[in-house]
Motif scaffolding. Structure first.
Motif, mmCIF file in Angstrom:
data_model
loop_
_atom_site.group_PDB
_atom_site.id
_atom_site.type_symbol
_atom_site.label_atom_id
_atom_site.label_comp_id
_atom_site.label_asym_id
_atom_site.label_seq_id
_atom_site.Cartn_x
_atom_site.Cartn_y
_atom_site.Cartn_z
ATOM 1 N N GLY A 42 0.897 -1.309 -0.029
ATOM 2 C CA GLY A 42 -0.087 0.023 0.056
ATOM 3 C C GLY A 42 0.846 1.137 -0.108
ATOM 4 O O GLY A 42 2.066 1.217 -0.335
ATOM 5 N N LEU A 43 0.229 2.269 0.447
ATOM 6 C CA LEU A 43 1.059 3.735 0.381
ATOM 7 C C LEU A 43 1.993 3.918 1.275
ATOM 8 O O LEU A 43 3.186 4.165 0.948
ATOM 9 C CB LEU A 43 -0.162 4.770 0.690
ATOM 10 C CG LEU A 43 0.537 6.280 0.675
ATOM 11 C CD1 LEU A 43 0.845 6.644 -0.857
ATOM 12 C CD2 LEU A 43 -0.633 7.316 1.046
ATOM 13 N N VAL A 44 1.878 3.304 2.516
ATOM 14 C CA VAL A 44 2.979 2.939 3.424
ATOM 15 C C VAL A 44 4.336 2.685 2.774
ATOM 16 O O VAL A 44 5.390 2.960 3.162
ATOM 17 C CB VAL A 44 2.577 2.690 4.619
ATOM 18 C CG1 VAL A 44 3.727 2.285 5.854
ATOM 19 C CG2 VAL A 44 1.622 3.468 5.435
ATOM 20 N N GLU A 45 3.873 1.101 2.441
ATOM 21 C CA GLU A 45 4.898 0.193 1.854
ATOM 22 C C GLU A 45 5.755 1.020 0.621
ATOM 23 O O GLU A 45 6.770 0.853 0.434
ATOM 24 C CB GLU A 45 4.454 -1.099 1.433
ATOM 25 C CG GLU A 45 3.973 -1.975 2.495
ATOM 26 C CD GLU A 45 2.643 -1.434 3.202
ATOM 27 O OE1 GLU A 45 2.256 -1.794 4.336
ATOM 28 O OE2 GLU A 45 1.969 -0.814 2.342
ATOM 29 N N PHE A 46 5.112 1.548 -0.271
ATOM 30 C CA PHE A 46 5.462 2.179 -1.579
ATOM 31 C C PHE A 46 6.391 3.460 -1.065
ATOM 32 O O PHE A 46 7.676 3.472 -1.670
ATOM 33 C CB PHE A 46 4.469 2.683 -2.537
ATOM 34 C CG PHE A 46 3.931 1.444 -3.323
ATOM 35 C CD1 PHE A 46 4.837 0.961 -4.353
ATOM 36 C CD2 PHE A 46 2.653 1.140 -3.422
ATOM 37 C CE1 PHE A 46 4.051 0.036 -5.164
ATOM 38 C CE2 PHE A 46 2.064 0.188 -4.232
ATOM 39 C CZ PHE A 46 3.126 -0.445 -4.997
ATOM 40 N N VAL A 47 5.937 4.320 -0.225
ATOM 41 C CA VAL A 47 6.847 5.135 0.266
ATOM 42 C C VAL A 47 7.897 4.773 0.846
ATOM 43 O O VAL A 47 9.111 5.520 0.634
ATOM 44 C CB VAL A 47 6.065 6.239 1.176
ATOM 45 C CG1 VAL A 47 6.869 7.425 1.672
ATOM 46 C CG2 VAL A 47 4.847 6.926 0.503
#
Length: 362
Positions: free
Chosen positions: A300-305
């Motif tokens: 998700g967003l946390v993992e991508f960032v």
């Protein structure tokens, strides 16, 4: 190395960096944007009569006429005591009322249940049984609702908080809910970190269970269909404040990483130390960001960032080694400095661009 060859080398390096960040950005934005669309579609299916969310049992058709009692039901959300995305629950306090004509012994308020939730307290606030057969009951309820939040867009997420009411005794052949337009939400409802919609959604629809619960009176395929009242209120993250608060440690580490290119390649020790420091900062921030959401195998967003930051640090380490090689082994100090400038300019721009596109896509 001739000047023309140096220019081609630097241009090729810049293109390679741009392609890498462009590919990462396209994949990440596609995944996050797709999750946003899927979440909105799930909300639409949930609040539309006759439809079921993906993965759920489609409701069986029921006859429009029959020996059933229509019960008008409404709900007023009075407060949200707790919401935990990590632990997959929220605790609402609400008023629910029932209005029907006929036998008062039907008592829908005394026999309703919450699907995907449990009632922790239920108080009868008012009741009325008129001589003309009009009956009314109003309850104040505190409950704990289980909800598996879609965490792929945290901390730029939005959710629909739902309450599902069914009668615990009678299926749709005996009792059917009718949504009351007086349904609403209190202006006192607050959810920390989110803005709360002041327009509540609600719908009366059918809900089919793939079992007859062993009841010998159930014929056919053993499935039972109940009338279900669904209430929903949407919440959405406020601005970018939470996003920056979660990732401020990572962004500080990335600033340190890019600043290392300001040192000459001859200062190998300090350059490696700065890159290593940014790595440990990024790892520590990943633990903080991961503590907000439950463990899952979904990116998700946390993992991508987090991945983008760790990749950039690793990429910077490789670029630093290459620059030191050009400076010390090849003895070309000008090319080394030009290599550093191209790396920090293109990689920095790519990193910032992807980090702007990601929260916007969520």
């Amino acid at each position: 190395m001739p000047p023309a060859q140096k220019r081609r080398l630097l241009l090729g390096w810049a293109v390679l960096i741009a392609v890498i960040y462009g590919a990462i950005g396209m994949v990440a934005v596609s995944v996050i944007g797709g999750e946003k669309v899927a979440s909105q579609e799930s909300h639409r299916l949930r609040m539309t009569p006759g439809l079921a969310e993906r993965g759920q049992t489609p409701p069986d058709p029921i006859p429009e006429t029959g020996d059933f009692v229509p019960v008008t039901i409404g709900l007023y959300l009075d407060g949200v005591d707790t919401i935990s995305i990590r632990d997959s629950f929220w605790t609402p306090t609400f008023y629910v009322w029932f209005r029907w004509n006929g036998d008062r012994a039907l008592n829908p308020g005394g026999h309703f249940r919450l699907v995907d939730g449990s009632i922790t307290r239920k108080d009868l606030q008012d009741e009325y049984y008129g001589a003309d057969g009009t009956n009314y009951q109003r309850y104040r309820v505190t409950a704990r609702m289980t909800k598996f939040f879609n965490t792929t867009r945290v901390p730029r997420d939005g959710h629909q908080l739902n309450l599902y009411v069914e009668d615990s005794r009678f299926d749709a052949s005996r009792l059917r809910y009718v949504a009351d337009r007086a349904t609403g939400i209190s202006s006192r409802v607050r959810v920390p970190g989110y803005s709360v919609s002041r327009e509540a959604e609600h719908v009366a629809k059918t809900h089919t269970y793939r079992t007859g619960y062993g009841d010998p009176r159930v014929d056919g395929n053993g499935r039972r269909t109940f009338s279900m009242y669904t209430y929903g209120v949407n919440i959405q993250r406020d601005g970018m404040g939470v996003y920056f608060k979660v990732f401020i440690g990572l962004f500080a580490g990335m600033a340190l990483c890019f600043a290392s290119f300001g040192l000459r390649a001859s200062d190998a020790g300090p350059r490696f130390s700065m890159v290593a420091g940014s790595y440990f900062g990024a790892v520590a921030n990943s633990y903080l960001a991961g503590s907000l959401i439950p463990s899952s195998g979904q990116f998700g967003l946390v993992e991508f960032v987090t991945f983008l930051g760790l990749f950039t640090i690793f990429f910077s380490l490789i670029a630093t080694i290459a620059s030191i090689y050009v400076w010390n082994i090849r003895g070309d100090k000008d090319l080394s400095r030009a290599f550093d400038r191209v790396t920090v300019a293109v990689a920095g721009l790519g990193y910032v661009a992807v980090n702007i596109a990601l929260p916007l896509s969520a």
